[in-house]
Motif scaffolding. Structure first.
Motif, mmCIF file in Angstrom:
data_model
loop_
_atom_site.group_PDB
_atom_site.id
_atom_site.type_symbol
_atom_site.label_atom_id
_atom_site.label_comp_id
_atom_site.label_asym_id
_atom_site.label_seq_id
_atom_site.Cartn_x
_atom_site.Cartn_y
_atom_site.Cartn_z
ATOM 1 N N ASP A 118 18.998 3.805 -10.545
ATOM 2 C CA ASP A 118 20.036 4.595 -11.182
ATOM 3 C C ASP A 118 19.895 4.398 -12.694
ATOM 4 O O ASP A 118 20.037 3.277 -13.167
ATOM 5 N N PRO A 119 19.589 5.451 -13.463
ATOM 6 C CA PRO A 119 19.323 6.795 -12.993
ATOM 7 C C PRO A 119 18.089 6.848 -12.101
ATOM 8 O O PRO A 119 17.218 6.003 -12.183
ATOM 9 N N LYS A 120 18.076 7.883 -11.283
ATOM 10 C CA LYS A 120 17.004 8.044 -10.289
ATOM 11 C C LYS A 120 15.663 8.238 -10.973
ATOM 12 O O LYS A 120 15.543 8.965 -11.937
ATOM 13 N N ILE A 121 14.671 7.538 -10.461
ATOM 14 C CA ILE A 121 13.299 7.689 -10.949
ATOM 15 C C ILE A 121 12.484 8.323 -9.850
ATOM 16 O O ILE A 121 12.538 7.898 -8.695
ATOM 17 N N ALA A 122 11.753 9.358 -10.193
ATOM 18 C CA ALA A 122 10.918 10.024 -9.181
ATOM 19 C C ALA A 122 9.496 10.109 -9.650
ATOM 20 O O ALA A 122 9.173 9.914 -10.768
ATOM 21 N N ASP B 285 10.494 -2.960 0.135
ATOM 22 C CA ASP B 285 10.364 -1.881 1.109
ATOM 23 C C ASP B 285 10.845 -0.637 0.369
ATOM 24 O O ASP B 285 12.041 -0.354 0.307
ATOM 25 N N TRP B 286 9.917 0.082 -0.249
ATOM 26 C CA TRP B 286 10.280 1.134 -1.187
ATOM 27 C C TRP B 286 11.141 2.229 -0.576
ATOM 28 O O TRP B 286 11.919 2.876 -1.293
ATOM 29 N N GLU B 287 11.048 2.442 0.718
ATOM 30 C CA GLU B 287 11.889 3.467 1.365
ATOM 31 C C GLU B 287 13.370 3.095 1.292
ATOM 32 O O GLU B 287 14.231 3.965 1.364
ATOM 33 N N ASN B 288 13.665 1.810 1.174
ATOM 34 C CA ASN B 288 15.060 1.348 1.141
ATOM 35 C C ASN B 288 15.488 0.844 -0.233
ATOM 36 O O ASN B 288 16.492 0.155 -0.352
ATOM 37 N N ALA C 160 0.398 -0.106 -15.854
ATOM 38 C CA ALA C 160 1.265 -0.469 -14.726
ATOM 39 C C ALA C 160 0.509 -0.453 -13.396
ATOM 40 O O ALA C 160 0.792 -1.244 -12.495
ATOM 41 N N ALA C 161 -0.475 0.423 -13.267
ATOM 42 C CA ALA C 161 -1.214 0.550 -12.006
ATOM 43 C C ALA C 161 -2.040 -0.700 -11.681
ATOM 44 O O ALA C 161 -2.475 -0.875 -10.547
ATOM 45 N N GLU C 162 -2.244 -1.573 -12.660
ATOM 46 C CA GLU C 162 -3.014 -2.802 -12.427
ATOM 47 C C GLU C 162 -2.175 -3.917 -11.807
ATOM 48 O O GLU C 162 -2.708 -4.965 -11.454
ATOM 49 N N PHE C 163 -0.861 -3.692 -11.677
ATOM 50 C CA PHE C 163 0.036 -4.756 -11.238
ATOM 51 C C PHE C 163 0.437 -4.632 -9.775
ATOM 52 O O PHE C 163 0.580 -3.541 -9.237
ATOM 53 N N SER C 164 0.643 -5.786 -9.172
ATOM 54 C CA SER C 164 1.173 -5.857 -7.818
ATOM 55 C C SER C 164 2.659 -5.517 -7.861
ATOM 56 O O SER C 164 3.358 -5.845 -8.823
ATOM 57 N N ASP C 165 3.149 -4.889 -6.808
ATOM 58 C CA ASP C 165 4.589 -4.652 -6.716
ATOM 59 C C ASP C 165 5.293 -5.811 -6.003
ATOM 60 O O ASP C 165 6.499 -5.780 -5.807
ATOM 61 N N PHE D 168 0.828 -1.198 0.000
ATOM 62 C CA PHE D 168 0.000 0.000 0.000
ATOM 63 C C PHE D 168 0.866 1.252 0.000
ATOM 64 O O PHE D 168 0.447 2.291 0.440
ATOM 65 N N SER D 169 2.060 1.114 -0.560
ATOM 66 C CA SER D 169 2.992 2.227 -0.627
ATOM 67 C C SER D 169 2.642 3.135 -1.807
ATOM 68 O O SER D 169 2.267 2.662 -2.880
ATOM 69 N N ASN D 170 2.799 4.448 -1.588
ATOM 70 C CA ASN D 170 2.626 5.375 -2.708
ATOM 71 C C ASN D 170 3.965 6.022 -3.056
ATOM 72 O O ASN D 170 4.015 7.105 -3.619
ATOM 73 N N HIS D 171 5.062 5.345 -2.707
ATOM 74 C CA HIS D 171 6.410 5.837 -2.995
ATOM 75 C C HIS D 171 6.574 6.007 -4.507
ATOM 76 O O HIS D 171 6.177 5.138 -5.278
ATOM 77 N N PRO D 172 7.154 7.127 -4.962
ATOM 78 C CA PRO D 172 7.279 7.365 -6.414
ATOM 79 C C PRO D 172 8.099 6.294 -7.137
ATOM 80 O O PRO D 172 7.838 5.994 -8.301
ATOM 81 N N LEU D 173 9.073 5.714 -6.444
ATOM 82 C CA LEU D 173 9.907 4.687 -7.070
ATOM 83 C C LEU D 173 9.074 3.451 -7.424
ATOM 84 O O LEU D 173 9.330 2.779 -8.415
ATOM 85 N N ARG D 174 8.055 3.189 -6.616
ATOM 86 C CA ARG D 174 7.191 2.026 -6.852
ATOM 87 C C ARG D 174 6.561 2.088 -8.246
ATOM 88 O O ARG D 174 6.643 1.144 -9.030
#
Length: 196
Positions: A192-196, A185-188, A105-110, A12-18
């Motif tokens: 590279d290159p960074k995705i935001a 664990d998206w926070e960790n 992509a939003a239809e997929f599980s991470d 249930f993360s909304n981290h941009p990297l996800r």
């Protein structure tokens, strides 16, 4: 992160990297289906690093499944049951997966999954570690995903989706195949290159 997430097939993360990772995975998986006859490459086969290890345990083939609301597991199972001809089944699977399957992509599980042979020492080692880092590196992009590892039971929706997907390409896959889930664990995690 909880077992609730692994039961429902999504964190249930909304981290941009996800979302950046899911979009990249959809793109590279669609390319594999359209241009490589479904053969996995480094974009789908990350190296697995266990905690405290500098060398990878090896590479695994990951499966990306849709969340329960968008699941196509019954369709995949029907495709498998429709014919006994492995070549015909594979051709139908590639056609289905190359079309619109990876469009949203939003239809997929991470939570990615991978299968291992029954009694696999590698699967046991990864599961016992409880965590690992999956390193994807392809097409000038690198992701390092710090993941909680789950051993998924046969009633788990991701287990069922993974087995249905893999039966299309390997009809002889044993029923007691081990399915591990990798919940980032998206926070960790990093890219590279960074995705935001």
């Amino acid at each position: 992160m909880s077992s609730l997430a692994s039961q429902f097939g999504q964190s249930f993360s909304n981290h941009p990297l996800r979302m950046g990772f899911l979009r990249w995975q959809c793109r590279v998986r669609q390319m594999a289906m359209r241009d490589k006859d479904g053969r996995p490459d480094d974009a789908i086969m990350p190296e697995v690093f266990l905690p405290g290890q500098d060398e990878p345990l090896g590479a695994i083939i990951t499966v990306m499944s849709k969340t329960p609301g968008y699941s196509v597991t019954p369709e995949l199972e029907h495709m498998s049951a429709k014919t006994n001809d492995p070549a015909q089944r594979r051709e139908q699977a590639i056609r289905f997966l190359a079309a619109g399957y990876y469009q949203q992509a939003a239809e997929f599980s991470d939570i990615l999954t991978a299968t291992f042979p029954p009694g696999s020492p590698g699967a046991a080692q990864i599961h016992e570690a409880g965590r690992c880092t999956l390193v994807f590196e392809a097409y000038a992009q690198r992701f390092e995903l710090d993941c909680k590892v789950w051993r998924l039971a046969p009633h788990n929706l991701l287990h069922q989706a993974t087995m249905a997907h893999n039966r299309l390409f390997n009809p002889g896959i044993p029923g007691d195949t081990v399915v591990l889930g990798f919940e980032p664990d998206w926070e960790n995690c990093t890219s590279d290159p960074k995705i935001a």
